[in-house]
Every structure is written in structure tokens, then in C-alpha cells.
Motif scaffolding. Sequence first.
Motif, short mmCIF file in Angstrom:
data_model
loop_
_atom_site.label_atom_id
_atom_site.label_comp_id
_atom_site.label_asym_id
_atom_site.label_seq_id
_atom_site.Cartn_x
_atom_site.Cartn_y
_atom_site.Cartn_z
N THR A 33 35.43 38.22 38.69
CA THR A 33 36.22 38.69 37.54
C THR A 33 36.66 37.51 36.68
OG1 THR A 33 38.21 38.65 38.90
CG2 THR A 33 37.03 40.77 38.72
N ASN A 60 56.62 38.59 39.01
CA ASN A 60 55.26 39.11 38.87
C ASN A 60 54.47 38.87 40.16
OD1 ASN A 60 52.96 40.20 37.81
ND2 ASN A 60 52.69 38.67 36.20
N HIS A 65 43.93 38.17 48.55
CA HIS A 65 42.47 38.27 48.66
C HIS A 65 42.02 38.08 50.11
CE1 HIS A 65 43.25 37.43 44.45
NE2 HIS A 65 42.01 37.74 44.13
N SER A 179 40.33 42.36 37.82
CA SER A 179 40.03 43.57 38.59
C SER A 179 40.85 44.78 38.14
CB SER A 179 40.32 43.31 40.08
OG SER A 179 41.69 42.99 40.26
O1 TXA Z 1 40.50 39.97 39.15
C1 TXA Z 1 41.63 39.71 39.54
O2 TXA Z 1 42.41 40.58 39.96
C2 TXA Z 1 42.08 38.24 39.47
C3 TXA Z 1 41.20 37.44 40.44
C4 TXA Z 1 41.63 36.01 40.57
O3 TXA Z 1 41.16 38.08 41.69
N1 TXA Z 1 43.47 38.11 39.77
C5 TXA Z 1 44.43 38.51 38.90
O4 TXA Z 1 45.73 38.26 39.32
O5 TXA Z 1 44.19 39.05 37.84
P1 TXA Z 1 46.96 38.30 38.32
O6 TXA Z 1 48.11 37.79 39.13
O7 TXA Z 1 46.64 37.59 37.09
O8 TXA Z 1 47.21 39.83 38.08
C6 TXA Z 1 47.71 40.65 39.12
C7 TXA Z 1 48.22 41.95 38.57
C8 TXA Z 1 49.52 41.77 37.81
O9 TXA Z 1 49.52 42.64 36.68
C9 TXA Z 1 50.57 42.19 38.85
O10 TXA Z 1 51.76 42.66 38.26
C10 TXA Z 1 49.82 43.28 39.60
O11 TXA Z 1 48.48 42.84 39.66
N2 TXA Z 1 50.35 43.44 40.96
C11 TXA Z 1 50.26 42.57 41.99
N3 TXA Z 1 50.90 43.04 43.07
C12 TXA Z 1 51.40 44.25 42.73
C13 TXA Z 1 52.17 45.24 43.42
N4 TXA Z 1 52.55 45.06 44.67
N5 TXA Z 1 52.52 46.36 42.74
C14 TXA Z 1 52.12 46.53 41.45
N6 TXA Z 1 51.39 45.64 40.75
C15 TXA Z 1 51.05 44.51 41.38
#
Ligand code: TXA
Length: 339
Positions: A33, A60, A65, A179
Motif C-alpha cells: 500500500t 491516533n 502488522h 489499506s
Molecule cells: O496500508 C496501511 O494501512 C499502511 C501500511 C503501512 O500498512 N498503514 C497506515 O497506517 O495507513 P496509518 O497509521 O497511517 O493509518 C491507520 C488508520 C488511522 O486512520 C487510524 O485512526 C486507524 O487506522 N486505526 C488504527 N487503529 C484503530 C482502531 N483501533 N480503531 C479505529 N481506527 C483505528
Amino acid sequence: MLRAYSTAEDIQDIATAGKILAQGGTVIIPTETVYGLGANALDSSAVKQIFAAKGRPQDNPLIVHLSDISELESVAKNIPQSAYILAENFMPGPLTIILQKRDIIPLETSAGLETVAVRVPQNSIARAIIKAAGVPIAAPSANRSGSPSPTTFAHCVNDMQNRVDAIVESIPCEVGVESTVVSLIGDVPVVLRPGAITPEQLRAVLGEVLVDDTVLSPPKENVQVASPGVMHKHYAPNANVTLIIGDTLAFAEYVNARAGEQDCAVCFEEDMPHITGKSICYGAKNAYDEQAKRIFDTLRELDNQSIQNAYVHAPEKVGVGLAVYNRLLRSANFNEIQL
Ligand code: TXA
Ligand code: MG
């Protein structure tokens, strides 16, 4: 320290990356991604380094992974049948599921939530590194918080050189947008962030699937959002971005009437002959996969060219186009014009 790794076959480098992660360090890893800024998801001080390196707001949460879906039960509990159905159909792949978290996941990783986001990347280098680390890896996109996500090694170096322990070099990310995030916490699955796995694909295996309001509109004030990430400034270049919905000629007329020397159209191949000033193309009108692959590099190019106002031709909300539209709407801070 900056290390560069070039191929999946380079076992030694994968082992080194795994070792840095196992010892509590930070390593940027390629995924299908976007590039991710990884650290041991079980180690709160390692995770704190992610937030510091990115300048990420503490509320946030991070995605955890895994190298293999068989590790799911070690990080989540009360796992519903829907999770196994999604795993069978789409994992490894560009899909993240939200489940109830086990205590082994520290609150630093989940940003205080009792849930955990879990993903098994398709990228074989990513999975090999996670396996070598021997622990689940927390990894947000490896950009400075607020900036467009990194889809090339050069983007990572630009944002994160000297802020992490290592950067793994690989090819540009195949998908190009983050993703799909699906919450399996309530009775009905909810898409919190669109990605390459579409709501239609999810419905084909799960039945009813909702799409959260925040995917296409700004979060309402005083309403608790399911995904804290949607509250923050996102994907924004320095330029003022306006997202424009309309056909080729209406778009070109609108832009040509306004754009000055330092302004730029961000458009489809079909628009190019009609634009009189500067333009950057992000794919053909119906080439949704290509648009996804190019969009973040295109937003970064606006800054390279010191663009002041960017007029972006909005993609169709079809297939991965919905994800591209969702990111552009945020990069425009919801400044959208329907012609
Ligand atoms: O493709 C991807 O998902 C990439 C690659 C590196 O794997 N990672 C990514 O992580 O986009 P990040 O931190 O940029 O985005 C994660 C998203 C954020 O919008 C966050 O709020 C949401 O996922 N998220 C994470 N844990 C959550 C939870 N427990 N409940 C609701 N939303 C969550
Ligand atoms: Mg991100």
C-alpha cells in the motif's frame, strides 16, 4: 543510521532489519500500500518513537502488522466469524480489521482504545521482516504527520532521514493508497477508511457492510468518531487544494479562467490538451488503479514545483477510486466544487 536494502532475496538485510525492530528500534519497511514506519507493537517505548518521528497526535492509534494470519489470536480476542471470512478472502492483502485487543497490546499502540487494528501485508519483504523481528509490528504510513503518504523510497528518505534507525529500500508501492480499514466491533461491519479492497468486495463475502459517514464528509463536531485518524489534517501538500467535480471541458474552463503562474491543474490524461497553463497528470480518467498508484507522488510534486493553488479533477468514486477521492477530499480540507 540509514540502511538501504534492494531485493527480497537479501536475507542478511532482512535479518538486520528484524534485529533492529526486535531490539526496540524503528525501521521503515515497504508494503504493497504505502511504506510503513515500523516498531515493536508490544513495546510501548518503541511505539513512542514512532509518534515522535512522525510528529503524530497521541490519540491516533496504530495498525499492528503480522507476518501470518495464524498470529491473529495472540493480539485480539472475541474474534467474530467475519474476521476469519475476511482473512480467508483478502489476507495477506491491503485490508485492516478492527477487533477487541488483548492486554499484550499496550495502550500506546491503540492510543488508549480497547480495540486493535490488524493487518497482514501482501508484500513479501514486509512479511519476511516482521517474521525476522519475531514480534507484531506497529506501522503507520512513514510520512511526517499531515503530509501525503510515502509510496517510494525517495519519499521516505525525504521525510524521515535521521529520524528512524533504518529505511528499507524497495520498489514503488503497487497499490499506492493505504489499506481498507473495516471495524468488526459492532453487529454490522463498517468501512472506516476506503482502500483497494472495496465495499462491494466486502459485501460479496460478508453481506451487509456499512460505509462510515466520515469517508465522504467531514467529521461532525461533538460526535465521537470511530476512527480517530479522520479528525486530523491529512495528505496535505503546501499548495491550497481545490477538488473539482465536473466533465473534461467544464473542468478545463474553470481552471483556465483562474490559474496563475504558480498554480497547477492536477488532472486526467484526457484533460491535458484542454489545459492552457501548468498541469500534472495522475492517470487516465477510468484508470482507477493507476490513479491510486500515482496520487501521493503527484501531491508531493506540487511542493517540488512550489505550486500555490492546485485544481484537482476529482476521480469517480468507483473501485479504488473511492479511496483516491477520500484522500483528495482530505488533502483539500473538504474544499470541493461541483461544476
Ligand atoms: O496500508 C496501511 O494501512 C499502511 C501500511 C503501512 O500498512 N498503514 C497506515 O497506517 O495507513 P496509518 O497509521 O497511517 O493509518 C491507520 C488508520 C488511522 O486512520 C487510524 O485512526 C486507524 O487506522 N486505526 C488504527 N487503529 C484503530 C482502531 N483501533 N480503531 C479505529 N481506527 C483505528
Ligand atoms: Mg497515515
